[in-house]
Each structure stands twice: as structure tokens, then as C-alpha cells.
Enzyme design. Structure first.
Site, PDB file in Angstrom:
ATOM      1  CB  ILE A  16     -48.187 -26.309  16.170  1.00 41.38           C
ATOM      2  CG1 ILE A  16     -48.035 -26.239  17.685  1.00 41.38           C
ATOM      3  CG2 ILE A  16     -48.294 -24.919  15.568  1.00 41.38           C
ATOM      4  CD1 ILE A  16     -46.714 -25.645  18.132  1.00 41.38           C
TER       5      ILE A  16
ATOM      6  CE  LYS B 222     -39.389 -31.705  16.727  1.00 34.78           C
ATOM      7  NZ  LYS B 222     -39.658 -31.488  18.157  1.00 34.78           N
TER       8      LYS B 222
END
Length: 429
Positions: A133, A202
Site C-alpha cells: 500500500i 508501524k
């Protein structure tokens, strides 16, 4: 002049990256400029899914990062050491770095980016969050003029897969985890995934980019999904929610000088954009001004998806090397120096879902209400849902409350003679 790559690692992501770089037909013309010059591996005799010319594969990783002929180091080997040291050596030698390693960036990003800025090189990390992504470059470039208010993501495919199956099948966590391991969706040691550590790495990276400061990983609150039961998933459904492991970075005040950065299972309203993200898919919702809401969705892992992100970073660097390299490209670099102020979880204002098991006595709900009122906890709903053996089950959903106040109320409630246990406490989005 071709651009020479030194690739560290030829596992799943490394193999996918080499395959993509070798398959130049109908892809970006800049691929013609790239030469896979050296590939570093731990086991040279292991069977590979890619063919490389003789002399390209080596076990001498130090030689790759020290080779003056190499322009870009592509780190897809994972782990913290010797990865960190190899990246720093490459930077010191004036090489650009592309990495898929969220753990090394979230822990040593300050050291790595300080070194990169001093050396005048770039460290690119699109593949470190969300697989294929594109979200790192949009935060650096397309959305860079926006004031980011919040980044909320489902950024771990393993936990999303487990929670999705628990929801659709009414299964227990342990059973779905065992099945996920047998199918290869969960590691033999699933700690990093199910305890939220991978998602914390993340969101630390995303928060740093979105809010323009470094993030101390130790300040990121982290809670996994082991305690989520099929009972809670069933109640959440009845109340109009689904349970997701969310990674959240949000400005706590109008000037965003205080951030909340956290990972925890969350009741998400069924109407919310993230509620329908199921299976191993990832999605990141970015909210800012003036853009409003933007959502990035796609496969969060896998050889092809991650290789796509790695190769996009390589092409970005090749394009930069082909143009004026005398000046730093400000939208590729990560130049912020200060650390963001992260509020403790006790300061978080949120709604809560809590499940109590109580002895079957009259007046229990009244006592709960009295103690909650004492700590300014306003209740949205209180439902006695039935019995588990001899114990009554009561589910409470609060209005927005400061977490510290809510925890004080629970500490007092635990001491009530009528309370057997509090099996579930979950935040509500």
C-alpha cells in the site's frame, strides 16, 4: 550509466524484489537502468526461485555495503542486527538505502536518519508499513501540505485475519491462531503480531511522518488481542460494532503538540470505513485539513505486494540519481530532529466497553452506577445480558471519559463483594 544495487537478503521479499526487477517488459522504463550487482545471503547453497549470474550471490554482507561500485543498498533481510550496523555502514559510505524493516526504523530511526542527513543520502521505507500500500510517500509528498489530525490503521494482517474469523465463525482465539499458523498466516512465535508489537512499530513510523517529529517507541502504548473473546465479539455485533486491532496516532490538542500514539483492540462502529476491512488486508485512514478523510487499502504483506513497494523506492532513487544530485530532495528526506510529546494512556479520552461477571444479587447495577458517577464516568448503556453458570453478566458502554478516571472507578468496583471478575475492558472508537 547504470545504477548498481546491492541487495541484502533473498528470502520471500528479496526473491519477490529480484523477480520484479528482472521482469522489465511493460514496466517502468527506468528498470532498464538498474543492475543487480551483488546479493547477500546467509545460506549460499539454498535452492532459489530466481536465477542470478555467477559471482552475484555472496555471503559477505560487509563487502556489499563497503563496495564503492554500489549506489543503492536494498535491505530485505529483516532483524535488528547486523541489519542496523550494515545500514549505518552503507550510509557512511555514501550509499542510499531502501528498507522494508519496520523494526529497525522504529527503534533506530533517529540514529539512521541523522546519519543519512549528515551523509547527504536517502533512506526509503515505503515497504516498512502496509506491504504494497503506498502510504509513506503520500504522507511525505501528496499530503505534506495538510495538517494531519489523525492516522488510524489496521496494519497487521495476522491479527485482522484472526479477528475476522472469530467474528464470522464464532470461534475462540486459540483455535483460530492455531489454524492461522498451520496456513502460514501466523508465525510459529506469533508474539510480535498478536501482542501488537508489529503494529506499534508501524504506527510509530506513520506518526513520525504525519506529525513531523521523531517518536520514542517506548512511549507507544501497546495491547494485543489475546484477551479478546468470542463472547465480546458477539456482544460487539449486537451493539453495532466490530472488534479490530487499531493502531492510532492522533493530536490530543488543537496545536497537535501532544499526541496519543497507541495500539489496542477497539470496538469500531459498523458504519466506520475500517469496519469492513477483513482477512489479511490492511487499511490506513488519514484525517487532515483541508483534505478531510483519505483511506489507503490493500494487501499488507506478501512477496509481490512488498516487492512492489521496495521497487517503487528504488525507482524514486534512480530517478533522483539521474537528475541533480547536488541538492537534497526535501520531499524524499526525513529531516525532523525533535521528539513528539506523547501523552500517557491515562490521559486518553475515550469510550469504553466493559464486561462484568457478578453474583446474582439485587442492586448490583445501582452500585456500579454510583461508583462510576463518583469518578465522572457517564454511562451510555448498561445491559444485563444473561448468566454464565451462577454469575450474572453485565455489559457497560461509557460515554467519553478520561482513562485514568475510568481505571480508578474500576479499581473500586473490583472490591465490591458482588463482583466476581471483569473479564473484558475494551476501548470504543
Amino acid at each position: 550509466m547504470g545504477v548498481k544495487l546491492g541487495i541484502l537478503g533473498l528470502g520471500t521479499v528479496g526473491t519477490g524484489t529480484v523477480q520484479l526487477l528482472q521482469d522489465k517488459i511493460d514496466r517502468h522504463p527506468l528498470l532498464q537502468e538498474i543492475e543487480i550487482y551483488r546479493v547477500g545471503v546467509r545460506s549460499p547453497n539454498k535452492p532459489r526461485q530466481v536465477e542470478l549470474p555467477a559471482g552475484v550471490v555472496t555471503t559477505d554482507l560487509e563487502a556489499i555495503v563497503n563496495d564503492p561500485a554500489i549506489d543503492i543498498i536494498v535491505e530485505v533481510m529483516g532483524g535488528l542486527e547486523p541489519t542496523r550496523s550494515l545500514i549505518l555502514t552503507a550510509i557512511k559510505n555514501g550509499k542510499h538505502v531502501v528498507t522494508a524493516n519496520k523494526a529497525v526504523i522504529s527503534r533506530f530511526g533517529a540514529e539512521i536518519f541523522t546519519a543519512a542527513n549528515a551523509a547527504g543520502v536517502y533512506v526509503m521505507l515505503e515497504a516498512s508499513v502496509g506491504g504494497g500500500i503506498p502510504v509513506i510517500q503520500p504522507l511525505k509528498q501528496s499530503l505534506s501540505v495538510n495538517q494531519i489530525h489523525a492516522i488510524t490503521g489496521i496494519v497487521n494482517g495476522t491479527t485482522n485475519y484472526i479477528l475476522t474469523r472469530m467474528q464470522t465463525e464464532g470461534s475462540d482465539f486459540d483455535d483460530v491462531l492455531a489454524d492461522a499458523q498451520s496456513l502460514g498466516y501466523a508465525e510459529a512465535d506469533p508474539t510480535a503480531d498478536v501482542d501488537g508489537l508489529d503494529a506499534a512499530d508501524k504506527i510509530a513510523i506513520l506518526a513520525s511522518l504525519g506529525f513531523g517529529g521523531r517518536i520514542n517507541l517506548a512511549d507507544v502504548y501497546c495491547e494485543g488481542i489475546r484477551q479478546v473473546s468470542k463472547t465480546d465479539i458477539a456482544y460487539a455485533t449486537k451493539l453495532g460494532f466490530v472488534i479490530k486491532l487499531l493502531a492510532i496516532a492522533k493530536g490530543q490538542n488543537h496545536d497537535r503538540s501532544q499526541l496519543s500514539v497507541r495500539v489496542h483492540p477497539t470496538l469500531v462502529p459498523q458504519s466506520h470505513p475500517l469496519a469492513t476491512i477483513n482477512g489479511v488486508y490492511n487499511a490506513i485512514l488519514v484525517e487532515g485539513e483541508p483534505i478531510g478523510q483519505v483511506m489507503f487499502f490493500g494487501p499488507g504483506a506478501g512477496a509481490g505486494a512488498t516487492a512492489s513497494a521496495v521497487c517503487s523506492d528504488i525507482l524514486n532513487l534512480v530517478a533522483t540519481l539521474k537528475t541533480d544530485t547536488s541538492k537534497a530532495h526535501p520531499l524524499l528526506a526525513c529531516s525532523h530532529q525533535h521528539y513528539c510529546q506523547i501523552s500517557p494512556i491515562s490521559e486518553l479520552v475515550s469510550r469504553f466497553y466493559t464486561r462484568f461477571l457478578t453474583k446474582d444479587q439485587s442492586g448490583v447495577i445501582g452500585k456500579l452506577g454510583t461508583i462510576f458517577g463518583k469518578y465522572d464516568v457517564s454511562l451510555e448503556s448498561v445491559v444485563q445480558t444473561g448468566f454464565q453458570e451462577q454469575l450474572a453478566e453485565i455489559v457497560v458502554v461509557t460515554h467519553d471519559v478520561k482513562e485514568g478516571d475510568f481505571r480508578k472507578a474500576l479499581a473500586e468496583i473490583k472490591n465490591l463483594a458482588a463482583i466476581d471478575s471483569i473479564p473484558s475492558i475494551l476501548r470504543v472508537l
